[in-house]
Design an enzyme around this catalytic site. Structure first.
Site, PDB file in Angstrom:
ATOM      1  CE1 TYR A   1       4.145  44.434 -94.993  1.00  0.00           C
ATOM      2  CE2 TYR A   1       4.431  43.230 -92.936  1.00  0.00           C
ATOM      3  CZ  TYR A   1       4.673  43.365 -94.299  1.00  0.00           C
ATOM      4  OH  TYR A   1       5.435  42.419 -94.940  1.00  0.00           O
TER       5      TYR A   1
ATOM      6  CB  SER B   1       4.303  39.342 -92.972  1.00  0.00           C
ATOM      7  OG  SER B   1       5.047  39.834 -91.889  1.00  0.00           O
TER       8      SER B   1
HETATM    9  P1  NAP Z   1      10.637  45.332-101.557  1.00  0.00           P
HETATM   10  O1  NAP Z   1      12.078  45.044-101.727  1.00  0.00           O
HETATM   11  O2  NAP Z   1      10.206  46.620-100.969  1.00  0.00           O
HETATM   12  O3  NAP Z   1       9.920  45.121-102.962  1.00  0.00           O
HETATM   13  C1  NAP Z   1       8.556  45.377-103.083  1.00  0.00           C
HETATM   14  C2  NAP Z   1       8.143  45.297-104.525  1.00  0.00           C
HETATM   15  O4  NAP Z   1       6.778  45.697-104.605  1.00  0.00           O
HETATM   16  C3  NAP Z   1       8.940  46.212-105.431  1.00  0.00           C
HETATM   17  O5  NAP Z   1       9.215  45.565-106.649  1.00  0.00           O
HETATM   18  C4  NAP Z   1       7.985  47.377-105.629  1.00  0.00           C
HETATM   19  O6  NAP Z   1       8.159  48.041-106.860  1.00  0.00           O
HETATM   20  C5  NAP Z   1       6.649  46.673-105.608  1.00  0.00           C
HETATM   21  N1  NAP Z   1       5.600  47.639-105.321  1.00  0.00           N
HETATM   22  C6  NAP Z   1       5.455  48.405-104.212  1.00  0.00           C
HETATM   23  N2  NAP Z   1       4.414  49.229-104.356  1.00  0.00           N
HETATM   24  C7  NAP Z   1       3.892  48.991-105.580  1.00  0.00           C
HETATM   25  C8  NAP Z   1       2.822  49.539-106.310  1.00  0.00           C
HETATM   26  N3  NAP Z   1       2.070  50.543-105.832  1.00  0.00           N
HETATM   27  N4  NAP Z   1       2.558  49.066-107.545  1.00  0.00           N
HETATM   28  C9  NAP Z   1       3.312  48.091-108.074  1.00  0.00           C
HETATM   29  N5  NAP Z   1       4.348  47.520-107.435  1.00  0.00           N
HETATM   30  C10 NAP Z   1       4.641  47.978-106.199  1.00  0.00           C
HETATM   31  O7  NAP Z   1       9.938  44.233-100.660  1.00  0.00           O
HETATM   32  P2  NAP Z   1      10.316  42.693-100.359  1.00  0.00           P
HETATM   33  O8  NAP Z   1      11.006  42.656 -99.071  1.00  0.00           O
HETATM   34  O9  NAP Z   1      10.893  42.059-101.550  1.00  0.00           O
HETATM   35  O10 NAP Z   1       8.849  42.134-100.090  1.00  0.00           O
HETATM   36  C11 NAP Z   1       8.178  41.256-100.967  1.00  0.00           C
HETATM   37  C12 NAP Z   1       6.998  40.671-100.229  1.00  0.00           C
HETATM   38  O11 NAP Z   1       7.456  39.927 -99.106  1.00  0.00           O
HETATM   39  C13 NAP Z   1       6.030  41.709 -99.685  1.00  0.00           C
HETATM   40  O12 NAP Z   1       4.712  41.223 -99.805  1.00  0.00           O
HETATM   41  C14 NAP Z   1       6.408  41.805 -98.226  1.00  0.00           C
HETATM   42  O13 NAP Z   1       5.325  42.247 -97.439  1.00  0.00           O
HETATM   43  C15 NAP Z   1       6.789  40.368 -97.928  1.00  0.00           C
HETATM   44  N6  NAP Z   1       7.684  40.172 -96.780  1.00  0.00           N
HETATM   45  C16 NAP Z   1       8.972  40.594 -96.806  1.00  0.00           C
HETATM   46  C17 NAP Z   1       9.800  40.345 -95.715  1.00  0.00           C
HETATM   47  C18 NAP Z   1      11.250  40.774 -95.685  1.00  0.00           C
HETATM   48  O14 NAP Z   1      11.918  40.569 -94.675  1.00  0.00           O
HETATM   49  N7  NAP Z   1      11.774  41.367 -96.744  1.00  0.00           N
HETATM   50  C19 NAP Z   1       9.302  39.659 -94.583  1.00  0.00           C
HETATM   51  C20 NAP Z   1       7.966  39.249 -94.591  1.00  0.00           C
HETATM   52  C21 NAP Z   1       7.174  39.509 -95.697  1.00  0.00           C
HETATM   53  P3  NAP Z   1       9.090  49.350-106.946  1.00  0.00           P
HETATM   54  O15 NAP Z   1      10.461  48.906-106.555  1.00  0.00           O
HETATM   55  O16 NAP Z   1       8.954  49.757-108.360  1.00  0.00           O
HETATM   56  O17 NAP Z   1       8.516  50.331-105.975  1.00  0.00           O
END
Ligand code: NAP
Length: 245
Positions: A166, A153
């Site tokens: 985080y 991130s």
């Molecule tokens: P998201 O929409 O919240 O999706 C997160 C995923 O992780 C979901 O599939 C969730 O499953 C799974 N997850 C969460 N807790 C879990 C657990 N205890 N066991 C197994 N699976 C779990 O997040 P995202 O935005 O796609 O983020 C993906 C990655 O990108 C993350 O590492 C995040 O830190 C990083 N990131 C995102 C952004 C952004 O702007 N979106 C920016 C920088 C970095 P469930 O749906 O079943 O809970």
């Protein structure tokens, strides 16, 4: 990286595990990897979401995926060891691992940080990644070329007020990536990290509830970087911190 164009069969014959494959960026990556020929192992917490990705892959006629329902919060080392054994039995080796699942935790002043929330974030974002990587390294080493991708991130590269728990988990993730990349330099295994940048997902909406999601890139738009690092075009790239935007 947004301009990289992956060959249609970039990942043909490869087996790739994606964590958090049921939603957000992980879902888009699972679909993109399958579209480019990979057999994808869909790991996540909510089974119905994984099933919906599974159905989408099947309906599109891509290689049949596998589902691993696993809550990273409660999983023990034995769960990961069993998973590694099953992967070895079914596929012989693992070509790629995308560590994507993460929790945002609670944003707020460091003085008010909740230790319970810190422990939960570290368990899912860091400890689970360490144990899973340890268990899967032997099957990754068996692949002709293996790619290990960590999800960072902006706050995993520069700390930011109110993002403490985080940010700490993402700095540690970068440290793990660099340590593994250094350790495996000159071998078949490479390790890199991706900072997706602001992306239209549930996590982003939770962090910035007042923001208009239409102003953000979709997970699908980030896929050139995810494909580049997973495919053999990046075989000589290791220890690098990439930005998807
Ligand atoms: P998201 O929409 O919240 O999706 C997160 C995923 O992780 C979901 O599939 C969730 O499953 C799974 N997850 C969460 N807790 C879990 C657990 N205890 N066991 C197994 N699976 C779990 O997040 P995202 O935005 O796609 O983020 C993906 C990655 O990108 C993350 O590492 C995040 O830190 C990083 N990131 C995102 C952004 C952004 O702007 N979106 C920016 C920088 C970095 P469930 O749906 O079943 O809970």
């Amino acid at each position: 990286m947004l301009e990289y164009q992956a060959a249609k069969d970039l990942l043909k014959g490869k087996t790739i595990l994606v964590t958090g494959a049921g939603d957000g960026i992980g879902r888009a990556a699972a679909l993109a990897y399958a579209e480019h020929g990979a057999t994808v192992i869909l790991l996540g917490k909510t089974v119905s979401k994984l099933e919906s990705v599974y159905d989408e892959i099947e309906q599109a006629g891509y290689p049949t995926p596998a589902i691993v329902p696993l809550d990273l919060k409660g999983a023990t080392e034995q769960h990961y060891i069993d998973m590694a054994e099953t992967i070895e039995q079914q596929f012989g080796h693992l070509d790629g691992l995308l560590h994507n699942a993460s929790l945002l935790g609670v944003l707020g002043p460091f003085e008010h940080i909740s230790i319970d929330s810190v422990k939960e974030v570290m368990q899912v974002n860091l400890i689970a990644e360490i144990i899973m990587t340890k268990a899967l390294l032997p099957v990754l080493k068996k692949a002709p070329l293996a790619s290990l991708i960590f999800t960072s991130s902006s706050v995993g590269r520069q700390g930011r007020a109110f993002w403490g728990e985080y940010a700490i988990s993402k700095f540690a993730t970068e440290g793990m990536m660099q340590s593994i990349a250094h350790e495996y330099q000159g071998t078949n295994l490479r390790a890199n990290s991706i900072n997706p940048g602001a992306t239209r997902t549930k996590m982003r909406a939770n962090a910035y509830p007042a923001e208009n999601p239409q102003t953000l890139k979709t997970p699908e738009e980030l896929m050139p970087t995810y494909l580049y690092l997973m495919g053999d075009d990046s075989k000589d790239i290791t220890g690098q911190q990439l930005n998807a935007q």
